[in-house]
Design an enzyme around this catalytic site. Structure first.
Site, mmCIF file in Angstrom:
data_model
loop_
_atom_site.group_PDB
_atom_site.id
_atom_site.type_symbol
_atom_site.label_atom_id
_atom_site.label_comp_id
_atom_site.label_asym_id
_atom_site.label_seq_id
_atom_site.Cartn_x
_atom_site.Cartn_y
_atom_site.Cartn_z
ATOM 1 N N ARG A 1 -8.287 -0.993 -7.792
ATOM 2 C CA ARG A 1 -8.829 0.293 -7.336
ATOM 3 C C ARG A 1 -7.732 1.321 -7.156
ATOM 4 O O ARG A 1 -7.919 2.506 -7.392
ATOM 5 C CB ARG A 1 -9.560 0.088 -5.995
ATOM 6 C CG ARG A 1 -10.761 -0.793 -6.021
ATOM 7 C CD ARG A 1 -11.424 -0.859 -4.697
ATOM 8 N NE ARG A 1 -11.346 0.360 -3.909
ATOM 9 C CZ ARG A 1 -11.641 1.580 -4.236
ATOM 10 N NH1 ARG A 1 -11.997 1.812 -5.401
ATOM 11 N NH2 ARG A 1 -11.536 2.611 -3.442
ATOM 12 N N ASP B 1 -6.860 -3.916 8.077
ATOM 13 C CA ASP B 1 -6.211 -4.945 7.244
ATOM 14 C C ASP B 1 -5.676 -6.105 8.068
ATOM 15 O O ASP B 1 -5.204 -7.086 7.502
ATOM 16 C CB ASP B 1 -5.068 -4.337 6.425
ATOM 17 C CG ASP B 1 -5.591 -3.376 5.386
ATOM 18 O OD1 ASP B 1 -4.778 -2.639 4.794
ATOM 19 O OD2 ASP B 1 -6.818 -3.331 5.182
ATOM 20 N N VAL C 1 -14.258 0.483 9.704
ATOM 21 C CA VAL C 1 -13.711 1.143 8.520
ATOM 22 C C VAL C 1 -14.456 0.750 7.246
ATOM 23 O O VAL C 1 -14.835 1.590 6.447
ATOM 24 C CB VAL C 1 -12.203 0.844 8.373
ATOM 25 C CG1 VAL C 1 -11.639 1.460 7.104
ATOM 26 C CG2 VAL C 1 -11.447 1.355 9.601
ATOM 27 N N ARG D 1 -16.477 1.367 -1.608
ATOM 28 C CA ARG D 1 -15.197 2.049 -1.865
ATOM 29 C C ARG D 1 -15.394 3.319 -2.722
ATOM 30 O O ARG D 1 -14.851 3.465 -3.797
ATOM 31 C CB ARG D 1 -14.211 1.090 -2.548
ATOM 32 C CG ARG D 1 -14.020 -0.259 -1.913
ATOM 33 C CD ARG D 1 -13.367 -0.227 -0.542
ATOM 34 N NE ARG D 1 -11.992 0.199 -0.565
ATOM 35 C CZ ARG D 1 -10.951 -0.601 -0.801
ATOM 36 N NH1 ARG D 1 -11.167 -1.839 -1.133
ATOM 37 N NH2 ARG D 1 -9.714 -0.133 -0.731
ATOM 38 N N PRO D 2 -16.247 4.246 -2.323
ATOM 39 C CA PRO D 2 -16.441 5.463 -3.123
ATOM 40 C C PRO D 2 -15.168 6.312 -3.169
ATOM 41 O O PRO D 2 -14.245 6.092 -2.382
ATOM 42 C CB PRO D 2 -17.553 6.186 -2.371
ATOM 43 C CG PRO D 2 -17.453 5.704 -0.976
ATOM 44 C CD PRO D 2 -17.003 4.274 -1.062
ATOM 45 N N VAL D 3 -15.140 7.267 -4.093
ATOM 46 C CA VAL D 3 -13.995 8.182 -4.188
ATOM 47 C C VAL D 3 -14.457 9.637 -4.063
ATOM 48 O O VAL D 3 -13.780 10.565 -4.515
ATOM 49 C CB VAL D 3 -13.215 7.974 -5.507
ATOM 50 C CG1 VAL D 3 -12.459 6.663 -5.493
ATOM 51 C CG2 VAL D 3 -14.152 8.078 -6.713
ATOM 52 N N ASP D 4 -15.606 9.848 -3.414
ATOM 53 C CA ASP D 4 -16.163 11.200 -3.313
ATOM 54 C C ASP D 4 -15.232 12.170 -2.592
ATOM 55 O O ASP D 4 -15.153 13.348 -2.946
ATOM 56 C CB ASP D 4 -17.522 11.165 -2.610
ATOM 57 C CG ASP D 4 -17.449 10.509 -1.242
ATOM 58 O OD1 ASP D 4 -16.841 9.414 -1.138
ATOM 59 O OD2 ASP D 4 -17.945 11.074 -0.260
ATOM 60 N N LEU D 5 -14.471 11.676 -1.606
ATOM 61 C CA LEU D 5 -13.566 12.577 -0.866
ATOM 62 C C LEU D 5 -12.389 13.006 -1.755
ATOM 63 O O LEU D 5 -11.943 14.159 -1.702
ATOM 64 C CB LEU D 5 -13.067 11.900 0.409
ATOM 65 C CG LEU D 5 -14.156 11.551 1.429
ATOM 66 C CD1 LEU D 5 -13.562 10.802 2.616
ATOM 67 C CD2 LEU D 5 -14.891 12.804 1.909
ATOM 68 N N ASN E 1 0.809 -1.222 0.000
ATOM 69 C CA ASN E 1 0.000 0.000 0.000
ATOM 70 C C ASN E 1 0.833 1.258 0.000
ATOM 71 O O ASN E 1 0.312 2.363 -0.018
ATOM 72 C CB ASN E 1 -0.974 -0.016 1.180
ATOM 73 C CG ASN E 1 -2.035 -1.069 0.979
ATOM 74 O OD1 ASN E 1 -2.190 -1.597 -0.126
ATOM 75 N ND2 ASN E 1 -2.727 -1.417 2.030
HETATM 76 C C1 EPZ Z 1 -6.366 1.957 1.755
HETATM 77 O O1 EPZ Z 1 -7.585 1.860 1.024
HETATM 78 C C2 EPZ Z 1 -5.697 0.609 1.594
HETATM 79 N N1 EPZ Z 1 -5.430 0.350 0.176
HETATM 80 C C3 EPZ Z 1 -6.593 -0.490 2.170
HETATM 81 O O2 EPZ Z 1 -5.860 -1.717 2.083
HETATM 82 C C4 EPZ Z 1 -6.845 -0.180 3.647
HETATM 83 O O3 EPZ Z 1 -7.730 -1.148 4.171
HETATM 84 C C5 EPZ Z 1 -7.486 1.219 3.772
HETATM 85 O O4 EPZ Z 1 -6.619 2.203 3.147
HETATM 86 C C6 EPZ Z 1 -7.705 1.624 5.225
HETATM 87 O O5 EPZ Z 1 -6.507 1.595 5.901
HETATM 88 C C7 EPZ Z 1 -4.382 0.975 -0.418
HETATM 89 O O6 EPZ Z 1 -3.677 1.772 0.181
HETATM 90 C C8 EPZ Z 1 -4.133 0.613 -1.864
HETATM 91 P P1 EPZ Z 1 -9.822 4.682 2.762
HETATM 92 P P2 EPZ Z 1 -8.466 3.196 0.757
HETATM 93 O O7 EPZ Z 1 -9.993 5.676 1.678
HETATM 94 O O8 EPZ Z 1 -7.581 4.338 0.507
HETATM 95 C C9 EPZ Z 1 -14.452 5.514 2.882
HETATM 96 C C10 EPZ Z 1 -5.590 -4.018 1.705
HETATM 97 O O9 EPZ Z 1 -6.120 -5.041 2.175
HETATM 98 N N2 EPZ Z 1 -14.193 6.476 1.807
HETATM 99 O O10 EPZ Z 1 -9.072 5.052 3.985
HETATM 100 O O11 EPZ Z 1 -9.501 2.871 -0.263
HETATM 101 C C11 EPZ Z 1 -14.301 4.083 2.400
HETATM 102 O O12 EPZ Z 1 -15.495 3.646 1.799
HETATM 103 C C12 EPZ Z 1 -6.434 -2.814 1.328
HETATM 104 O O13 EPZ Z 1 -4.347 -3.891 1.511
HETATM 105 C C13 EPZ Z 1 -15.233 7.296 1.374
HETATM 106 O O14 EPZ Z 1 -16.358 7.222 1.887
HETATM 107 O O15 EPZ Z 1 -9.169 3.349 2.178
HETATM 108 C C14 EPZ Z 1 -13.993 3.325 3.657
HETATM 109 O O16 EPZ Z 1 -15.202 3.004 4.321
HETATM 110 C C15 EPZ Z 1 -7.908 -3.051 1.596
HETATM 111 N N3 EPZ Z 1 -15.000 8.171 0.360
HETATM 112 C C16 EPZ Z 1 -13.200 4.336 4.487
HETATM 113 O O17 EPZ Z 1 -13.449 5.623 3.893
HETATM 114 C C17 EPZ Z 1 -13.771 8.285 -0.233
HETATM 115 O O18 EPZ Z 1 -13.604 9.130 -1.141
HETATM 116 C C18 EPZ Z 1 -11.709 4.100 4.490
HETATM 117 O O19 EPZ Z 1 -11.270 4.122 3.147
HETATM 118 C C19 EPZ Z 1 -12.728 7.444 0.222
HETATM 119 C C20 EPZ Z 1 -12.964 6.554 1.247
#
Ligand code: EPZ
Length: 436
Positions: free
Chosen positions: A97, A313, A335, A126-130, A28
Site C-alpha cells: 500500500r 501498531d 484507528v 485503507r481508503p486514500v480519499d484524504l 514507516n
Molecule cells: C501508516 O499507515 C502506517 N504505515 C501504519 O503502519 C500505521 O498503522 C498508520 O500509519 C497509523 O499510524 C506506513 O506508514 C507505511 P493513516 P496509513 O492514513 O498512512 C483512515 C504497520 O503496521 N484514512 O494514518 O495508511 C484509515 O482508513 C502499518 O507498520 C482514511 O479514511 O495510516 C485509517 O482508519 C499498519 N482516508 C486511519 O485513517 C485516507 O485517505 C489512519 O490511517 C487515509 C486514511
C-alpha cells in the site's frame, strides 16, 4: 498457497532473555523517504534502511518508474534523474500500500501520475480519499478508472498550487503525500489537523535537507512553501519505534531485563508510560539506549490514537502482554476497523479475550499454552511470537510472510537474546516428514 508450502517459526516457551538488541531503521519512515527521493532529479543516499520485504517491494516500484537503485547493506543509493510517471506496476502495488506514496512526488515534479489504487488489507479498507482530496485542492485532476488513479495538473505551467487543506482525520499517509506534493508547488500550502508521527517529522527533515521549505512538522499544522527544485541529500532514517516497542514487550512478557539501542526515547513515550502502569520500569541509558526492568504484570486499559497517543501498531503486542497480566484490561482500537484478528489466535493459546466492536476485553490468565497459530497481519504476527516466547511448551507460527514485511531478522535478534526459536522451511519439513 497452502500452509504446508510455507516456512514456519517454531518457538519454545518460557524464554529468558538477556543482553542488548540492535534496533533497525524505521520501516514507516524508510518507505516514504524512498518515495520522497523521486522529488530530486539527482542522487539521494538513504542510510539505516532496514532489510524488509516491504523495502524490496518499494525498490521494485521505483525501478519500474525508471529510478536507478543500488543497495549496499543498509545504504540505498537512489538516482531519480530519469523517471516515467505511469509505470507503477499493479502486481507490486497490490502487495504494498505504501507504494501510493509515489503519487505526490510524481505529480508535483512531472505534472502527472498514474498509480494503481491500493487495495485494502487485513486490518481495514485503507481508503486514500484524504490523499486525493488534498491533491485536488492543490489543482490536480484526479480520476479513478479500473483500479487506476490517473492524476494530472492542468494550467499553463503544469504546477500544483499551494492550498489550505484541513484533514478530516490526521492521516499519516495523507499528511506525507501532501507534504511531498507541496514541496514543488507554487506558493504556500497549509495542512491543518496534520499527523504528528515521528515518521512525518523524518520526512519533513529529509525534504528540508533537499532544500524544501517546511515548518510545523510534528505539530497539527504544517506549512510548506514551494521551491523550484530540490537537490541531492545524504540522510539517515530514524530508528524504528515499533520494533523497539516490540522488544520492550518481549522483555516484559518473559520477565527479562534487556537493553535496546539505538532508540529515540521520546518516540516511545506512550509505550513506556503503559509499561510503567503495568508494573515494569523502562530506564533511559545514555542518549539512545533503553533498558526494560520487568515486574509483576498488572492490568490496564489502552486506547489507540494518532501520535502522540498510544500507537495502533503496538496494540497487538500489548494484547499478548495483557493476556498474562493480573486483572481485567480493555483495549479500544480507534484507528483501524479490523485490527483484532490476533485475539482468536491468542485465545487458542489459552488467553481469555472477548471482542465487542472495537473493544477487546481481556481477563489475565496465569499462563499461555503453546499451540499452532496463524498470523493474519504484520503486528499480529509479532504478537504471536511474543506470546510463544512466554507460553508453556512449543508454539508454531504460520503466515511468516506478514512478519517478514516489517521486522528485520526478528528471530535472529531474539536468538541473540537467548530465545529458543527457529524458522523451518518447507523443504526441510518435507525431509523430516519423509524421515519420520
Ligand atoms: C501508516 O499507515 C502506517 N504505515 C501504519 O503502519 C500505521 O498503522 C498508520 O500509519 C497509523 O499510524 C506506513 O506508514 C507505511 P493513516 P496509513 O492514513 O498512512 C483512515 C504497520 O503496521 N484514512 O494514518 O495508511 C484509515 O482508513 C502499518 O507498520 C482514511 O479514511 O495510516 C485509517 O482508519 C499498519 N482516508 C486511519 O485513517 C485516507 O485517505 C489512519 O490511517 C487515509 C486514511
Amino acid at each position: 498457497m497452502s500452509a504446508e508450502g510455507q516456512p514456519i517459526l517454531e518457538i519454545w516457551g518460557r524464554a529468558s532473555l538477556r543482553g542488548e538488541v540492535q534496533i533497525s531503521g524505521a520501516k514507516n519512515s524508510a518507505l516514504v523517504l524512498m518515495a520522497g527521493a523521486l522529488l530530486c532529479p539527482g542522487d539521494c543516499r538513504l542510510r539505516n534502511v532496514p532489510s524488509l520485504v516491504d523495502i524490496t517491494r518499494m525498490s521494485q516500484i521505483l525501478t519500474a518508474l525508471g529510478v536507478k537503485l543500488n543497495q549496499n547493506n543498509d545504504v540505498l543509493e537512489i538516482d531519480a534523474r530519469q523517471i516515467n510517471p505511469t509505470k507503477a506496476p499493479y502486481d507490486v502495488v497490490s502487495q504494498l500500500r505504501a507504494s501510493f506514496f509515489v503519487i505526490g512526488p510524481l505529480l508535483t515534479r512531472l505534472g502527472m501520475a498514474r498509480v494503481p489504487l491500493p487495495g485494502g488489507c487485513a486490518i481495514g479498507a485503507r481508503p486514500v480519499d484524504l490523499h486525493v482530496r488534498g491533491l485536488q485542492a492543490m489543482g490536480a485532476n484526479v480520476r479513478i478508472e479500473s483500479g487506476m488513479v490517473h492524476a494530472n495538473v492542468t494550467g499553463k505551467n503544469g504546477k500544483l498550487k499551494g492550498a489550505k487543506i484541513y484533514l478530516d482525520y490526521p492521516s499519516v499517509g495523507a499528511t506525507e503525500t501532501l507534504i511531498m506534493a507541496a514541496t514543488l508547488a507554487e506558493g504556500e500550502t497549509k495542512i491543518e489537523n496534520a499527523a504528528q508521527e515521528p515518521e512525518v517529522v523524518d520526512l519533513a527533515n529529509f525534504c528540508c535537507q533537499m532544500g524544501a521549505r517546511i515548518s510545523g512538522a510534528g505539530t497539527n499544522t504544517i506549512v510548506i512553501t514551494g521551491v523550484e527544485q530540490l537537490h541531492s541529500v545524504n540522510y539517515a532514517v530514524i530508528p524504528d519505534r515499533i520494533e523497539a516497542g516490540t522488544f520492550l514487550v518481549a522483555g516484559a512478557i518473559t520477565h527479562s531485563e534487556i537493553s535496546l539501542a539505538p532508540v529515540i526515547p521520546q518516540h516511545l513515550a506512550p509505550v513506556i508510560a503503559k509499561l510503567h502502569e503495568m508494573g515494569c520500569r523502562v530506564v533511559t541509558q545514555e542518549r539512545d539506549r533503553l533498558q526494560i526492568i520487568p515486574g509483576e504484570l498488572r492490568a490496564t486499559d489502552i486506547e489507540t490514537l494518532p501520535y502522540p497517543g498510544f500507537p495502533t501498531d503496538m496494540q497487538a503486542q500489548f494484547m499478548a502482554l495483557l493476556s498474562l497480566s493480573e486483572g481485567d484490561s480493555a483495549i479500544s482500537e480507534t484507528v483501524f476497523e479490523n485490527r483484532f484478528r490476533h485475539a482468536a489466535e491468542l485465545n487458542r493459546m489459552g488467553a481469555d479475550i472477548r471482542l465487542k466492536g472495537n473493544h477487546a476485553l481481556i481477563r489475565g490468565v496465569p499462563f499461555l499454552s503453546g499451540a499452532p497459530v496463524m498470523a493474519t497481519d504484520l503486528r499480529a504476527s509479532a504478537a504471536l511470537v511474543l506470546a510463544g516466547l512466554a507460553a508453556e511448551g512449543k508454539t508454531i507460527v504460520q503466515g511468516l510472510h506478514h512478519l517478514d514485511r516489517g521486522y528485520d531478522n526478528l528471530e535472529g535478534k531474539l536468538q541473540q537474546l537467548g530465545a529458543k526459536l527457529q524458522r523451518i522451511n518447507p523443504q526441510s519439513r518435507a525431509e523430516d516428514f519423509r524421515r519420520s
